[in-house]
Scaffold this motif. Structure first.
Motif, PDB file in Angstrom:
ATOM      1  N   LEU A  52      -9.001  -4.404   0.843  1.00 26.22           N
ATOM      2  CA  LEU A  52      -8.225  -3.303   1.415  1.00 26.22           C
ATOM      3  C   LEU A  52      -6.916  -3.102   0.661  1.00 26.22           C
ATOM      4  O   LEU A  52      -6.478  -1.973   0.438  1.00 26.22           O
ATOM      5  CB  LEU A  52      -7.927  -3.574   2.897  1.00 26.22           C
ATOM      6  CG  LEU A  52      -9.114  -3.483   3.861  1.00 26.22           C
ATOM      7  CD1 LEU A  52      -8.689  -3.927   5.260  1.00 26.22           C
ATOM      8  CD2 LEU A  52      -9.680  -2.067   3.911  1.00 26.22           C
ATOM      9  N   HIS A  53      -6.294  -4.203   0.240  1.00 23.02           N
ATOM     10  CA  HIS A  53      -5.051  -4.099  -0.526  1.00 23.02           C
ATOM     11  C   HIS A  53      -5.297  -3.367  -1.849  1.00 23.02           C
ATOM     12  O   HIS A  53      -4.527  -2.482  -2.246  1.00 23.02           O
ATOM     13  CB  HIS A  53      -4.452  -5.481  -0.787  1.00 23.02           C
ATOM     14  CG  HIS A  53      -3.130  -5.430  -1.487  1.00 23.02           C
ATOM     15  ND1 HIS A  53      -3.010  -5.608  -2.854  1.00 23.02           N
ATOM     16  CD2 HIS A  53      -1.883  -5.180  -1.023  1.00 23.02           C
ATOM     17  CE1 HIS A  53      -1.729  -5.484  -3.192  1.00 23.02           C
ATOM     18  NE2 HIS A  53      -1.031  -5.234  -2.106  1.00 23.02           N
ATOM     19  N   ILE A 131       2.614  -1.492  -3.413  1.00 20.73           N
ATOM     20  CA  ILE A 131       3.211  -0.197  -3.082  1.00 20.73           C
ATOM     21  C   ILE A 131       4.652  -0.334  -2.598  1.00 20.73           C
ATOM     22  O   ILE A 131       5.442   0.594  -2.706  1.00 20.73           O
ATOM     23  CB  ILE A 131       2.385   0.577  -2.032  1.00 20.73           C
ATOM     24  CG1 ILE A 131       2.463  -0.091  -0.648  1.00 20.73           C
ATOM     25  CG2 ILE A 131       0.944   0.701  -2.473  1.00 20.73           C
ATOM     26  CD1 ILE A 131       1.885   0.772   0.457  1.00 20.73           C
ATOM     27  N   GLU A 132       5.015  -1.511  -2.087  1.00 21.69           N
ATOM     28  CA  GLU A 132       6.385  -1.735  -1.614  1.00 21.69           C
ATOM     29  C   GLU A 132       7.406  -1.564  -2.724  1.00 21.69           C
ATOM     30  O   GLU A 132       8.593  -1.318  -2.474  1.00 21.69           O
ATOM     31  CB  GLU A 132       6.531  -3.140  -1.009  1.00 21.69           C
ATOM     32  CG  GLU A 132       5.578  -3.455   0.113  1.00 21.69           C
ATOM     33  CD  GLU A 132       4.317  -4.156  -0.386  1.00 21.69           C
ATOM     34  OE1 GLU A 132       3.633  -3.588  -1.269  1.00 21.69           O
ATOM     35  OE2 GLU A 132       4.045  -5.261   0.085  1.00 21.69           O
ATOM     36  N   PHE A 149       1.402   4.950   5.090  1.00 24.10           N
ATOM     37  CA  PHE A 149       0.459   5.098   3.984  1.00 24.10           C
ATOM     38  C   PHE A 149      -0.681   4.080   4.116  1.00 24.10           C
ATOM     39  O   PHE A 149      -1.860   4.421   3.974  1.00 24.10           O
ATOM     40  CB  PHE A 149       1.184   4.914   2.651  1.00 24.10           C
ATOM     41  CG  PHE A 149       0.334   5.188   1.445  1.00 24.10           C
ATOM     42  CD1 PHE A 149       0.163   6.480   0.974  1.00 24.10           C
ATOM     43  CD2 PHE A 149      -0.313   4.152   0.775  1.00 24.10           C
ATOM     44  CE1 PHE A 149      -0.633   6.743  -0.138  1.00 24.10           C
ATOM     45  CE2 PHE A 149      -1.107   4.402  -0.336  1.00 24.10           C
ATOM     46  CZ  PHE A 149      -1.268   5.704  -0.795  1.00 24.10           C
ATOM     47  N   SER A 150      -0.310   2.833   4.406  1.00 28.89           N
ATOM     48  CA  SER A 150      -1.324   1.777   4.535  1.00 28.89           C
ATOM     49  C   SER A 150      -2.287   2.065   5.671  1.00 28.89           C
ATOM     50  O   SER A 150      -3.508   1.890   5.525  1.00 28.89           O
ATOM     51  CB  SER A 150      -0.641   0.419   4.763  1.00 28.89           C
ATOM     52  OG  SER A 150       0.210   0.080   3.688  1.00 28.89           O
ATOM     53  N   ALA A 151      -1.761   2.515   6.822  1.00 32.48           N
ATOM     54  CA  ALA A 151      -2.622   2.812   7.970  1.00 32.48           C
ATOM     55  C   ALA A 151      -3.626   3.904   7.631  1.00 32.48           C
ATOM     56  O   ALA A 151      -4.798   3.841   8.023  1.00 32.48           O
ATOM     57  CB  ALA A 151      -1.773   3.228   9.171  1.00 32.48           C
ATOM     58  N   ASN A 152      -3.193   4.932   6.906  1.00 36.46           N
ATOM     59  CA  ASN A 152      -4.102   6.001   6.500  1.00 36.46           C
ATOM     60  C   ASN A 152      -5.196   5.497   5.578  1.00 36.46           C
ATOM     61  O   ASN A 152      -6.356   5.903   5.694  1.00 36.46           O
ATOM     62  CB  ASN A 152      -3.313   7.118   5.813  1.00 36.46           C
ATOM     63  CG  ASN A 152      -2.748   8.133   6.773  1.00 36.46           C
ATOM     64  OD1 ASN A 152      -3.422   9.083   7.160  1.00 36.46           O
ATOM     65  ND2 ASN A 152      -1.502   7.928   7.184  1.00 36.46           N
ATOM     66  N   LEU A 153      -4.816   4.621   4.649  1.00 34.46           N
ATOM     67  CA  LEU A 153      -5.782   4.161   3.646  1.00 34.46           C
ATOM     68  C   LEU A 153      -6.762   3.126   4.187  1.00 34.46           C
ATOM     69  O   LEU A 153      -7.852   2.960   3.629  1.00 34.46           O
ATOM     70  CB  LEU A 153      -5.047   3.621   2.425  1.00 34.46           C
ATOM     71  CG  LEU A 153      -4.796   4.624   1.286  1.00 34.46           C
ATOM     72  CD1 LEU A 153      -6.115   5.112   0.685  1.00 34.46           C
ATOM     73  CD2 LEU A 153      -3.990   5.820   1.756  1.00 34.46           C
TER      74      LEU A 153
END
Length: 487
Positions: A52-53, A131-132, A149-153
């Motif tokens: 996921l990362h 991304i941070e 952004f992370s939640a969307n992806l």
């Protein structure tokens, strides 16, 4: 009235069922101040998390390519991401309606990819891109971008995670099929819908679906990679750089940029100026974080427990021991008397009904302004009044604006007596908010933990000639001696 505040209450299951599944027991009245930290995906031993990362970073690199290569970027849709409000995580103290990443974010990130962060994704120092990194220097890309952004992806994963739980533990009438846009078609460059059977607000008409989130990818406040940490540890970071020529060049530049006896702001400016001259500093900082990835998991676990112990349990205890035993919800005066009565009710509960106990853990005071604000919000459960938190009408956010129609509104502000800015805030803050919000009235609620704090407030109010003002509610949260022990 039975207040179904948490997911477990709403669906009549035990909290341990969620704990065993690894999901956070979310609040369905307002967001919890927790966020997805992509570094926890990177640091995990779970291969699915690691995948996921890479998915999150890979999508961002694809956006960078579009931002650099595409000449016409008038259509910003690919760079806009709505808040995933159904996970009930974020900063809203009332409901779950966040802003998400809109046009401003889109323009800022396009600019960043064509400027300072043009080499994002091509790092050679760190093991992976993160991304941070985009939030470590003033690029117009804020830290709120990380979680949204992370939640969307990873939305598809969260939907599958929630669906599994729902099918295992919830009744059929508590589940419903929803079509959610969560799959990105790279060829067509669009988000496609997919169907899931999910828990939903089945007690409400047209109730929305609910998302569960694994606790081990959540954090509170800042992500593990963050700007304040970079600034605070800047000297150690630069001194750890193995390339002696680069290290000396960086240190020489930094100390030239630093004025004698620098203030905090001047130190931060020198750090920012040095990073802009030597962008590779960011990669060395992130490399240091990668080397301490086990620490990120320990810190996250500690922060989650803090939120559960100091906020969630406090809200629940207040709710269960007081609100359910009262006829409080029958009160229907105007917004000012409504808000004042609730503030005084809160005062009575804390001072005379052992309510002060919920503000202490192991004998130490834990309530912040955020906690008392959220508890006050619970006193409006099922109220016909419009209760908006952190209303910002151009002069900064007020804690609450209570209104009943356009001509009846009241501003409510909460303060801790120990605050160094209490005096100025009492004099100026709500007056400014009233003018900005065109509110008729204002109420100030001050929480005191010690007798010196009470004396401090009394002195301030006396100097202001406000010691008997009904709209200033001073709450004594000092631990009380049990009545059985008083002789």
């Amino acid at each position: 009235m039975k207040i179904k505040l948490l997911f477990s209450h709403y669906f009549d299951i035990e909290e341990k069922v969620l704990d065993e599944y690894g999901a956070l027991n979310i609040c369905l009245d307002s967001d919890l101040p927790l966020f997805i930290d992509p570094f926890l995906l990177f640091a995990s031993d779970n291969l699915e998390y690691q995948k996921l990362h890479k998915q999150i970073v890979g999508h961002l690199i694809s956006l960078k390519k579009i931002a650099i290569e595409k000449q016409d970027l008038s259509d910003l849709n690919l760079f806009r991401f709505p808040e995933i409000r159904q996970n009930w995580l974020g900063l809203c103290k009332y409901g779950n309606q966040g802003k998400g990443l809109g046009p401003k974010f889109a323009k800022n990130i396009i600019s960043a990819f064509n400027g300072f962060f043009i080499n994002f994704g091509d790092e050679e120092v760190t093991s992976e891109s993160h991304i941070e990194k985009l939030t470590l220097i003033d690029s117009g890309v804020g830290k709120d971008f990380i979680s949204d952004f992370s939640a969307n992806l990873i939305l598809e994963y969260l939907l599958e995670y929630t669906e599994r739980f729902a099918k295992l533990h919830l009744e059929e009438h508590q589940r419903k099929i929803f079509s959610v846009r969560c799959v990105f078609d790279e060829a067509l460059q669009i988000w496609k819908p997919k169907k899931f059977e999910l828990p939903y607000l089945y007690l409400e008409e047209n109730g929305d679906f609910i998302l569960l989130t694994p606790m081990d990818i959540l954090t509170k406040d800042s992500s593990f990679i963050n700007h304040s940490d970079l600034v605070g540890d800047f000297k150690n970071i630069t001194n750890s750089i193995g390339n002696s020529s680069l290290r000396q060049a960086i240190n020489s530049y930094f100390y030239r940029a630093l004025p004698p006896n620098p203030r905090k702001k001047e130190f931060e400016m020198a750090v920012s100026q040095t990073i802009r001259e030597f962008p590779e500093i960011l990669d060395y900082y992130i490399l240091q974080k990668e080397g301490n990835k086990n620490q990120s998991k320990q810190l996250s676990k500690k922060k989650i427990e803090q939120v559960r112990n100091e906020l969630i349990s406090t809200l629940i205890e207040f709710c269960e021991t007081v609100l359910e035993r009262s006829d409080f919800y029958n009160i229907k005066p105007n917004s000012y008397s409504e808000a004042l009565k609730r503030a005084n009710y809160l005062k009575d509960v804390i001072e005379n009904n052992d309510g002060y106990r919920i503000f202490y853990k192991n004998g130490k005071p834990i309530a912040s302004e955020d906690t008392i604000q959220r508890i006050f919000r619970l006193t409006w459960y099922a109220s016909p009044y419009d209760v908006n938190s952190e209303v910002n009408n151009g002069r900064g956010p007020a804690d609450y604006k209570i209104s009943f129609g356009s001509g009846d509104s009241t501003i409510v502000e909460f303060k801790l007596a120990r605050s160094s800015s209490l005096k100025n805030n009492l004099r100026n803050q709500t007056e400014i908010y009233k003018k900005a919000s065109k509110s008729i009235s204002d109420i100030k609620v001050i929480l005191c933990y010690t007798m010196p704090e009470i004396k401090k407030v009394e002195k301030i109010l006396k100097a202001m000639k406000q010691e008997k003002a009904e709209n200033i509610v001073v709450i004594d949260a000092i631990p009380k001696i049990s009545a059985s022990k008083i002789k």
